[in-house]
Enzyme design. Structure first.
Site, PDB file in Angstrom:
ATOM      1  CE1 TYR A 147       3.053  16.404 -83.430  1.00  0.00           C
ATOM      2  CE2 TYR A 147       5.230  16.354 -84.455  1.00  0.00           C
ATOM      3  CZ  TYR A 147       3.993  15.780 -84.246  1.00  0.00           C
ATOM      4  OH  TYR A 147       3.693  14.581 -84.835  1.00  0.00           O
ATOM      5  CE  LYS A 188       2.679  13.132 -81.890  1.00  0.00           C
ATOM      6  NZ  LYS A 188       1.455  12.319 -81.936  1.00  0.00           N
ATOM      7  CB  SER A 205       6.523  12.335 -84.245  1.00  0.00           C
ATOM      8  OG  SER A 205       7.273  13.125 -85.128  1.00  0.00           O
TER       9      SER A 205
END
Length: 353
Positions: free
Chosen positions: A165, A169, A141
């Protein structure tokens, strides 16, 4: 002569035919990738625990493809299950989507994200090691970049994720760096997505968030259909032409084709780990996207401007040159296409209710 050419064609097809495992393959991006890869002649196996998608997606994929994809319900954190699938289906490449993806939710419950995303990825990689399957495409991402220090953002931009989050990643990317350094047999591509939107042009699959959408386009589409009263625009005083935030929106089918290009790239002589942006290379403001969606839907979309959200930034868009130089990929579909396909998907869902 024709029969000989047909035989050559079949040999070429079989040579490039891959047996691919898609973890999280019934989700928004995964389901579109399943369509692209199957139509390209590859054999796709989907593993999904259905925690953030619906089993009905499998029926929709069957309608699009004319055959039912191989589907296994299960959790990627069960290493023995993943290992069994790799062996049973002679998997030679894995595309890893499985994981949670809400920035806001990750801030509220970081342990949920570290448990699902990190442990899930480690489990998949461990199973691959055991089975000697070493071609891996990772769904990363652009959140790993954090607030832009310059625009457009290229792959050399400093990394500073600002949510759990985004940190999961980045941590997985770091694991992949260590993995390929320890074993030169691995071939890995980590694809850093910008903002996937739109839907398959059949209107059969698209983004289907649970509850109130976190992302802009599904929120706009639900206001257009009447499921939500108005769009909330968080801030109109940014240093942009119209004061609203600018983002790089990429059609989900372009994104899906980027995964096909990544798998083909892994079949060629290449570096062990490639980090590649997938975006359009240009930004669109909230108000501009709203106006385009009004045209696509032929409906007025009411909105209200509220305070900025903590952590939001003025502009963020990609430099996607590396994707073209390395994989021969670039986005093809316009913002108009994104809005039209999203609206077709939203209308198809409304007709079922």
């Amino acid at each position: 002569m024709q029969s000989f050419l047909r035989w050559v064609g079949l040999v070429i097809l079989e040579t490039f035919r891959l047996n691919i495992l898609l973890t999280g393959g019934l989700g928004y991006v995964g389901s579109h990738v399943a369509v692209v890869l199957t139509e390209a002649g590859h054999q796709v196996t989907i593993l999904d625990n259905l925690s953030n998608c619906k089993h009905a997606v499998l029926d929709r994929l069957t309608k699009i493809l004319g055959k039912e994809p191989t589907f296994i319900k299960g959790d990627v954190r069960e290493t023995s299950l993943v290992e069994s699938i790799l062996k049973t289906h002679s998997i030679d490449s894995v595309v890893h989507f499985a994981g949670l993806k809400s920035v806001g939710e990750s801030v509220l419950d970081p342990m949920l994200y570290y448990n699902n995303n990190l442990i899930g990825a480690i489990s998949v990689l461990k199973a691959m090691q055991l089975c000697r399957v070493k071609k891996f495409v990772f769904s990363s991402s652009a959140t790993v970049y954090g607030s832009p220090q310059y625009l457009p953002i290229d792959e050399m931009h400093p990394l500073n994720p600002e949510s759990p989050y985004g940190k999961t990643k980045l941590q997985i990317e770091l694991i992949l760096r260590d993995l390929v350094a320890s074993d030169s047999g691995w071939k890995v591509v980590a694809l850093r997505y910008f903002n996937p939107v739109g839907a398959h042009d059949s209107g059969l699959i698209g983004e289907e968030p649970n509850g109130t959408p976190n992302n802009l386009m599904p929120y706009i589409s639900q206001v257009a259909i009447g499921a939500l009263k108005r769009l909330k625009i968080f801030g109109s005083d940014y240093e942009t032409l119209d004061g609203t935030g600018i983002r790089d929106y990429i059609h989900v089918m372009d994104l899906a084709e980027g995964h096909q290009a990544a798998l083909e790239y892994l079949s060629e002589p290449s570096e062990p780990l490639s980090i590649i942006n997938l975006g359009t290379g240009y930004g669109c403001s909230v108000l501009d996207l709203l106006k385009l969606y009004e045209i696509a839907s032929s409906r007025r979309i009411p909105f209200e401007v509220t305070e900025r959200r903590p952590g939001d930034i003025a502009s963020c868009y990609a430099n996607a040159d590396k994707a073209f130089k390395r994989m021969g990929w670039k986005s093809k579909r316009s913002l108009k296409n994104m809005c039209e396909d999203s609206w077709k998907w939203q209308m198809s869902q409304a007709l079922k209710k």
